[in-house]
Design a protein around this motif. Structure first.
Motif, PDB file in Angstrom:
ATOM      1  N   TYR A 111       0.846  -1.191   0.000  1.00 62.40           N
ATOM      2  CA  TYR A 111       0.000   0.000   0.000  1.00 62.40           C
ATOM      3  C   TYR A 111       0.880   1.240   0.000  1.00 62.40           C
ATOM      4  O   TYR A 111       1.835   1.336   0.774  1.00 62.40           O
ATOM      5  N   THR A 112       0.581   2.174  -0.892  1.00 63.74           N
ATOM      6  CA  THR A 112       1.314   3.431  -0.935  1.00 63.74           C
ATOM      7  C   THR A 112       0.329   4.581  -0.797  1.00 63.74           C
ATOM      8  O   THR A 112      -0.773   4.548  -1.368  1.00 63.74           O
ATOM      9  N   PHE A 113       0.732   5.584  -0.051  1.00 63.11           N
ATOM     10  CA  PHE A 113      -0.095   6.779   0.142  1.00 63.11           C
ATOM     11  C   PHE A 113       0.773   8.002  -0.097  1.00 63.11           C
ATOM     12  O   PHE A 113       1.865   8.134   0.474  1.00 63.11           O
ATOM     13  N   ARG A 114       0.291   8.894  -0.966  1.00 66.26           N
ATOM     14  CA  ARG A 114       1.004  10.123  -1.276  1.00 66.26           C
ATOM     15  C   ARG A 114       0.033  11.285  -1.206  1.00 66.26           C
ATOM     16  O   ARG A 114      -1.099  11.194  -1.683  1.00 66.26           O
ATOM     17  N   SER A 115       0.483  12.400  -0.646  1.00 69.11           N
ATOM     18  CA  SER A 115      -0.352  13.595  -0.594  1.00 69.11           C
ATOM     19  C   SER A 115       0.480  14.809  -0.950  1.00 69.11           C
ATOM     20  O   SER A 115       1.710  14.817  -0.787  1.00 69.11           O
ATOM     21  N   SER A 116      -0.185  15.824  -1.453  1.00 70.17           N
ATOM     22  CA  SER A 116       0.495  17.061  -1.826  1.00 70.17           C
ATOM     23  C   SER A 116      -0.475  18.220  -1.701  1.00 70.17           C
ATOM     24  O   SER A 116      -1.694  18.046  -1.773  1.00 70.17           O
ATOM     25  N   GLY A 117       0.083  19.410  -1.518  1.00 73.56           N
ATOM     26  CA  GLY A 117      -0.745  20.604  -1.378  1.00 73.56           C
ATOM     27  C   GLY A 117      -0.485  21.290  -0.050  1.00 73.56           C
ATOM     28  O   GLY A 117       0.230  20.771   0.816  1.00 73.56           O
ATOM     29  N   ALA A 118      -1.073  22.464   0.102  1.00 75.27           N
ATOM     30  CA  ALA A 118      -0.889  23.260   1.320  1.00 75.27           C
ATOM     31  C   ALA A 118      -2.064  23.049   2.273  1.00 75.27           C
ATOM     32  O   ALA A 118      -3.195  22.825   1.846  1.00 75.27           O
ATOM     33  N   ASN A 119      -1.776  23.086   3.569  1.00 73.97           N
ATOM     34  CA  ASN A 119      -2.816  23.001   4.600  1.00 73.97           C
ATOM     35  C   ASN A 119      -3.702  21.764   4.416  1.00 73.97           C
ATOM     36  O   ASN A 119      -4.931  21.847   4.436  1.00 73.97           O
ATOM     37  N   LEU A 120      -3.070  20.614   4.227  1.00 71.06           N
ATOM     38  CA  LEU A 120      -3.831  19.395   3.980  1.00 71.06           C
ATOM     39  C   LEU A 120      -4.780  19.062   5.126  1.00 71.06           C
ATOM     40  O   LEU A 120      -5.897  18.591   4.906  1.00 71.06           O
ATOM     41  N   GLY A 121      -4.343  19.313   6.351  1.00 71.43           N
ATOM     42  CA  GLY A 121      -5.176  19.015   7.506  1.00 71.43           C
ATOM     43  C   GLY A 121      -6.481  19.787   7.505  1.00 71.43           C
ATOM     44  O   GLY A 121      -7.506  19.289   7.991  1.00 71.43           O
ATOM     45  N   VAL A 122      -6.478  20.977   6.947  1.00 70.17           N
ATOM     46  CA  VAL A 122      -7.692  21.796   6.871  1.00 70.17           C
ATOM     47  C   VAL A 122      -8.747  21.098   6.025  1.00 70.17           C
ATOM     48  O   VAL A 122      -9.949  21.218   6.262  1.00 70.17           O
ATOM     49  N   PHE A 123      -8.306  20.342   5.025  1.00 68.24           N
ATOM     50  CA  PHE A 123      -9.229  19.650   4.127  1.00 68.24           C
ATOM     51  C   PHE A 123      -9.453  18.199   4.533  1.00 68.24           C
ATOM     52  O   PHE A 123     -10.040  17.414   3.786  1.00 68.24           O
ATOM     53  N   GLY A 124      -8.965  17.821   5.705  1.00 69.99           N
ATOM     54  CA  GLY A 124      -9.175  16.463   6.189  1.00 69.99           C
ATOM     55  C   GLY A 124      -8.275  15.424   5.559  1.00 69.99           C
ATOM     56  O   GLY A 124      -8.591  14.233   5.573  1.00 69.99           O
ATOM     57  N   LEU A 125      -7.135  15.866   4.996  1.00 69.04           N
ATOM     58  CA  LEU A 125      -6.202  14.941   4.357  1.00 69.04           C
ATOM     59  C   LEU A 125      -4.937  14.803   5.191  1.00 69.04           C
ATOM     60  O   LEU A 125      -4.518  15.752   5.859  1.00 69.04           O
ATOM     61  N   ARG A 126      -4.320  13.635   5.141  1.00 69.62           N
ATOM     62  CA  ARG A 126      -3.093  13.394   5.887  1.00 69.62           C
ATOM     63  C   ARG A 126      -1.900  13.991   5.146  1.00 69.62           C
ATOM     64  O   ARG A 126      -1.734  13.778   3.942  1.00 69.62           O
ATOM     65  N   ALA A 127      -1.104  14.743   5.866  1.00 70.85           N
ATOM     66  CA  ALA A 127       0.087  15.363   5.267  1.00 70.85           C
ATOM     67  C   ALA A 127       1.284  14.451   5.473  1.00 70.85           C
ATOM     68  O   ALA A 127       2.202  14.751   6.246  1.00 70.85           O
ATOM     69  N   THR A 128       1.277  13.327   4.782  1.00 69.33           N
ATOM     70  CA  THR A 128       2.368  12.376   4.932  1.00 69.33           C
ATOM     71  C   THR A 128       2.475  11.520   3.682  1.00 69.33           C
ATOM     72  O   THR A 128       1.514  11.390   2.920  1.00 69.33           O
ATOM     73  N   ASN A 129       3.658  10.951   3.471  1.00 66.15           N
ATOM     74  CA  ASN A 129       3.883  10.002   2.384  1.00 66.15           C
ATOM     75  C   ASN A 129       4.463   8.733   2.995  1.00 66.15           C
ATOM     76  O   ASN A 129       5.500   8.793   3.667  1.00 66.15           O
ATOM     77  N   TYR A 130       3.815   7.614   2.775  1.00 64.50           N
ATOM     78  CA  TYR A 130       4.311   6.380   3.368  1.00 64.50           C
ATOM     79  C   TYR A 130       3.930   5.180   2.509  1.00 64.50           C
ATOM     80  O   TYR A 130       3.044   5.245   1.645  1.00 64.50           O
ATOM     81  N   SER A 131       4.606   4.071   2.764  1.00 70.35           N
ATOM     82  CA  SER A 131       4.343   2.809   2.070  1.00 70.35           C
ATOM     83  C   SER A 131       4.300   1.683   3.092  1.00 70.35           C
ATOM     84  O   SER A 131       4.980   1.739   4.120  1.00 70.35           O
ATOM     85  N   VAL A 132       3.514   0.671   2.791  1.00 71.70           N
ATOM     86  CA  VAL A 132       3.375  -0.487   3.677  1.00 71.70           C
ATOM     87  C   VAL A 132       3.509  -1.760   2.839  1.00 71.70           C
ATOM     88  O   VAL A 132       2.943  -1.861   1.753  1.00 71.70           O
ATOM     89  N   TRP A 133       4.277  -2.713   3.357  1.00 70.22           N
ATOM     90  CA  TRP A 133       4.347  -4.045   2.753  1.00 70.22           C
ATOM     91  C   TRP A 133       4.066  -5.063   3.828  1.00 70.22           C
ATOM     92  O   TRP A 133       4.515  -4.933   4.980  1.00 70.22           O
ATOM     93  N   THR A 134       3.303  -6.098   3.487  1.00 68.21           N
ATOM     94  CA  THR A 134       3.084  -7.189   4.434  1.00 68.21           C
ATOM     95  C   THR A 134       2.930  -8.500   3.684  1.00 68.21           C
ATOM     96  O   THR A 134       2.474  -8.534   2.539  1.00 68.21           O
ATOM     97  N   ASN A 135       3.328  -9.574   4.354  1.00 67.47           N
ATOM     98  CA  ASN A 135       3.073 -10.921   3.832  1.00 67.47           C
ATOM     99  C   ASN A 135       2.117 -11.674   4.744  1.00 67.47           C
ATOM    100  O   ASN A 135       1.931 -12.880   4.606  1.00 67.47           O
ATOM    101  N   GLY A 136       1.526 -10.951   5.682  1.00 67.16           N
ATOM    102  CA  GLY A 136       0.582 -11.545   6.614  1.00 67.16           C
ATOM    103  C   GLY A 136       1.173 -11.829   7.971  1.00 67.16           C
ATOM    104  O   GLY A 136       0.491 -11.733   8.991  1.00 67.16           O
ATOM    105  N   SER A 137       2.454 -12.179   8.019  1.00 73.35           N
ATOM    106  CA  SER A 137       3.100 -12.477   9.297  1.00 73.35           C
ATOM    107  C   SER A 137       3.937 -11.317   9.808  1.00 73.35           C
ATOM    108  O   SER A 137       4.168 -11.188  11.010  1.00 73.35           O
ATOM    109  N   VAL A 138       4.387 -10.474   8.898  1.00 77.23           N
ATOM    110  CA  VAL A 138       5.162  -9.301   9.286  1.00 77.23           C
ATOM    111  C   VAL A 138       4.764  -8.135   8.386  1.00 77.23           C
ATOM    112  O   VAL A 138       4.421  -8.326   7.217  1.00 77.23           O
TER     113      VAL A 138
END
Length: 277
Positions: A111-138
């Motif tokens: 899962y990848t999440f990317r956001s851009s723009g100013a004052n993201l929190g004002v619009f209810g958006l997360r101001a962060t960029n992150y990625s997640v990998w899982t195989n179920g056990s880790v």
């Protein structure tokens, strides 16, 4: 191929083709359109259900429609894409957030999440960029920060969207929808249905007119909702904005997920930290 009557969005087709198998859809990680030859026909004024929970003129059972969608998508490899855009009155993009969930047949999920723009929190958006990998056990999380990259290694399947099929979004929006029109559309020999509707505003924003809350969806014969778009205006301070929320699912049954290279870096770092000194 030249541009036909309409241009289909990426991840349009989930239609079944023989023995219940799914037609492979294009990659759902991008919204760049591709040109197709498409024809449109108005639906009948009445008749049986188009798919479970949806007739030519009304949503009869939003739960049944959501369950129909879930039964097609769940248990299959897939790409689920969610995009949230905030525009000003002149159409300029003020903020954007995109989440892409890739589910593989072998249990791996990225899962990848990317956001851009100013004052993201004002619009209810997360101001962060992150990625997640899982195989179920880790699970391994990679967070991009202004100071660099940080990793987190967790047990089990964690930090993924709760609605991994899009079925809950289908239920929530369609149970408040009033169908305006359903058209039959044909693409490369396959049929799908374009649904246009308004949505009861509830407490979504300060505008009470349901005509301002527009829902459009591409529904395929298998009973899945391949794409869902919801638009409505809202006000922050003295400015009026348009919020666009877009969900699509594609590459059902054909998505291959490979472990990203950064996972090894994170696991090595966690192993080094756990060694006695």
């Amino acid at each position: 191929m030249h541009r036909g009557v309409g241009v289909l969005a990426v991840a349009l087709l989930l239609a079944t083709a023989g023995c219940g198998s799914l037609v492979e859809a294009p990659d759902a990680t991008t919204r760049e359109p591709f040109a197709v030859e498409e024809t449109v026909r108005d639906g009948p004024q009445s008749g049986p259900e188009v798919v479970p929970g949806l007739t030519w003129r009304a949503v009869t059972d939003a739960e049944a429609l959501a369950e129909s969608h879930r039964s097609v998508v769940a248990g299959e490899s897939r790409v689920l894409r969610r995009e949230h855009v905030v525009r000003t009155d002149d159409g300029s993009v003020r903020a954007r957030a995109v989440g892409v969930l890739r589910v593989g047949e072998d249990g791996q999920v990225v899962y990848t999440f990317r956001s851009s723009g100013a004052n993201l929190g004002v619009f209810g958006l997360r101001a962060t960029n992150y990625s997640v990998w899982t195989n179920g056990s880790v699970t391994v999380v990679r967070v991009q920060r202004a100071t660099g990259v940080a990793y987190e290694v967790l047990d089990g399947r964690r930090r993924l969207p709760a609605d991994s099929t899009g079925a809950e979004r289908v239920r929530v929006l369609f149970e408040r929808a009033t169908v305006q029109n359903v058209t039959t559309r044909y693409w490369n020999g396959d049929t799908y249905y374009r649904v246009e509707a308004t949505v009861a505003p509830g407490d979504i924003s300060g505008f009470a007119d349901p005509d301002l809350y527009r829902l459009s969806a591409n529904v395929v014969n298998s009973g899945a909702v391949a794409r869902l778009t919801f638009r409505y205006p809202f006000v922050r301070g003295d400015e009026r904005f348009l919020r666009e929320q877009d969900w699509s699912v594609g590459a059902v049954g054909s998505t291959v997920v490979e472990r990203p290279d950064w996972v090894a870096t994170a696991l090595d770092g966690a192993a080094n930290r756990s060694r006695p000194r």
